[in-house]
Design a protein around this motif. Structure first.
Motif, PDB file in Angstrom:
ATOM      1  N   ARG A  10       0.856  -1.179   0.000  1.00  0.00           N
ATOM      2  CA  ARG A  10       0.000   0.000   0.000  1.00  0.00           C
ATOM      3  C   ARG A  10       0.898   1.237   0.000  1.00  0.00           C
ATOM      4  NH1 ARG A  10      -4.092  -1.925   4.893  1.00  0.00           N
ATOM      5  NH2 ARG A  10      -4.503  -4.030   4.033  1.00  0.00           N
ATOM      6  N   GLN A  19      -1.122   3.455  11.440  1.00  0.00           N
ATOM      7  CA  GLN A  19       0.004   3.069  10.585  1.00  0.00           C
ATOM      8  C   GLN A  19       1.320   3.546  11.173  1.00  0.00           C
ATOM      9  OE1 GLN A  19      -1.502   5.043   7.105  1.00  0.00           O
ATOM     10  NE2 GLN A  19      -2.058   3.120   6.099  1.00  0.00           N
ATOM     11  N   TYR A  60       1.868  -5.581   3.708  1.00  0.00           N
ATOM     12  CA  TYR A  60       0.977  -6.270   4.629  1.00  0.00           C
ATOM     13  C   TYR A  60       0.829  -7.735   4.244  1.00  0.00           C
ATOM     14  CZ  TYR A  60      -0.635  -1.808   6.557  1.00  0.00           C
ATOM     15  OH  TYR A  60      -0.710  -0.576   7.172  1.00  0.00           O
ATOM     16  N   GLU A  63      -3.686  -8.321   7.421  1.00  0.00           N
ATOM     17  CA  GLU A  63      -3.697  -6.954   7.959  1.00  0.00           C
ATOM     18  C   GLU A  63      -2.501  -6.686   8.857  1.00  0.00           C
ATOM     19  OE1 GLU A  63      -5.757  -4.412   7.085  1.00  0.00           O
ATOM     20  OE2 GLU A  63      -6.311  -5.894   5.572  1.00  0.00           O
ATOM     21  N   GLN A  64      -1.511  -7.562   8.822  1.00  0.00           N
ATOM     22  CA  GLN A  64      -0.325  -7.392   9.659  1.00  0.00           C
ATOM     23  C   GLN A  64       0.783  -6.734   8.858  1.00  0.00           C
ATOM     24  OE1 GLN A  64       0.848 -10.808  11.832  1.00  0.00           O
ATOM     25  NE2 GLN A  64       2.537  -9.772  12.883  1.00  0.00           N
TER      26      GLN A  64
END
Length: 308
Positions: A10, A19, A60, A63-64
């Motif tokens: 991302r 973040q 990622y 979601e880690q």
């Protein structure tokens, strides 16, 4: 070790609070594992920057957060980047994916490896990157000899004083920009950058030493900005305005900073210097410094590789 699928990258120009904390936590784990920070002080400060300063790339697995890269000066010829991978997610292609994504955004970017870690060298080789710059970390003990006034005696017509917040910002910025006109990081420092550093816990105006000509007290002829963290002193940056080079200011202004650090009871001092700045390396070696670590910058062949 984490079970790590192929990372999803991302890209953003700003980090939100979640973040930002994820990156800081990941960076902390990597620093504890490697014994060296993968991100420079400036990159850590840029985690809180607004749009337009840098570009953030986050890797990622689900979601880690497993990796992070930062690009500065994406549109510039001297764009640079740094990246860090969670220790538990290494050897799963995270670093390769991040580096490739960074180079897609800025093909001319040069990527730092702090501490010349084997994994970084292997990644550079896989991507066909070549070492184009080295930054040496040098260190030496501090002692009573550093308090000898003869080691920091300025030439006639010059005097030293501490930086005065609210008075000296613009004068220092002018001298810093002139002294480091060709330096890709130091020469870019803005008033906002300076104020960011002045707001940090380690900032001490008494250790920010300015040398001025007696007939031009509001101009900065030379300076030595020192830093103290974790009971270790640092020659943070030393500069001499080009108009005053060759006047014998470099060695005594360095000595003034060392005397300040020694007066605080510190026993060790370190500094960073570019590997191609042989004059500075000779000066610091003559002052008793020795190289203890080397950071390496890698690039595609758009930049001249290091010789020999």
């Amino acid at each position: 070790m984490l079970s790590v699928p192929s990372p999803a990258i991302r890209v953003t120009d700003t980090l939100d609070d979640t973040q930002r904390q994820q990156v800081r936590d990941l960076h902390g784990r990597a620093t504890a594992e490697d014994g060296v920070s993968a991100l420079s002080e400036q990159s850590v400060l840029h985690l809180a920057s607004g749009p337009g300063r840098v570009r953030h790339l986050l890797a990622y697995a689900a979601e880690q957060l497993t990796g992070y890269a930062q690009l500065e000066g994406v549109e510039d010829a001297d764009a640079s980047g740094e990246l860090v991978v969670d220790p538990g997610a290494r050897l799963h292609g995270v670093g390769t994916a991040l580096a490739r994504a960074a180079l897609e955004h800025a093909p001319q970017a040069r990527i730092w490896s702090h501490g010349r870690l084997p994994g970084a060298g292997a990644l550079a080789e896989r991507l066909g990157l070549t070492a184009v710059r080295e930054l040496h970390k040098m260190s030496r003990p501090l002692g009573t000899d550093d308090l000898d006034p003869a080691a920091s005696a300025l030439p006639e017509g010059f005097s030293a004083r501490a930086f005065e917040p609210g008075r000296d910002e613009q004068a220092w910025l002018s001298t810093n920009a002139a002294a480091f006109a060709h330096h890709p990081e130091q020469g870019r420092i803005t008033l906002d950058d300076l104020r960011e550093r002045m707001a940090l816990p380690w900032f001490d105006a008494a250790g920010f030493i300015l040398v001025v000509a007696d007939d031009k007290p509001d101009e900065v002829a030379a300076f030595h900005w020192t830093k103290v963290e974790d009971a270790v002193g640092e020659v943070y940056v030393v500069g001499v305005h080009p108009a005053y080079q060759g006047r014998g200011l470099g060695r005594p202004v360095t000595g003034l900073g060392l005397a300040h650090l020694a007066s605080r009871g510190l026993t060790e001092v370190e500094l960073y210097v570019d590997g191609d700045n042989q004059a500075a390396i000779r000066t610091y070696t003559g002052l008793g410094f020795a190289s203890i670590m080397v950071d390496v910058m890698y690039s595609r062949t758009v930049h001249e590789p290091l010789s020999g």
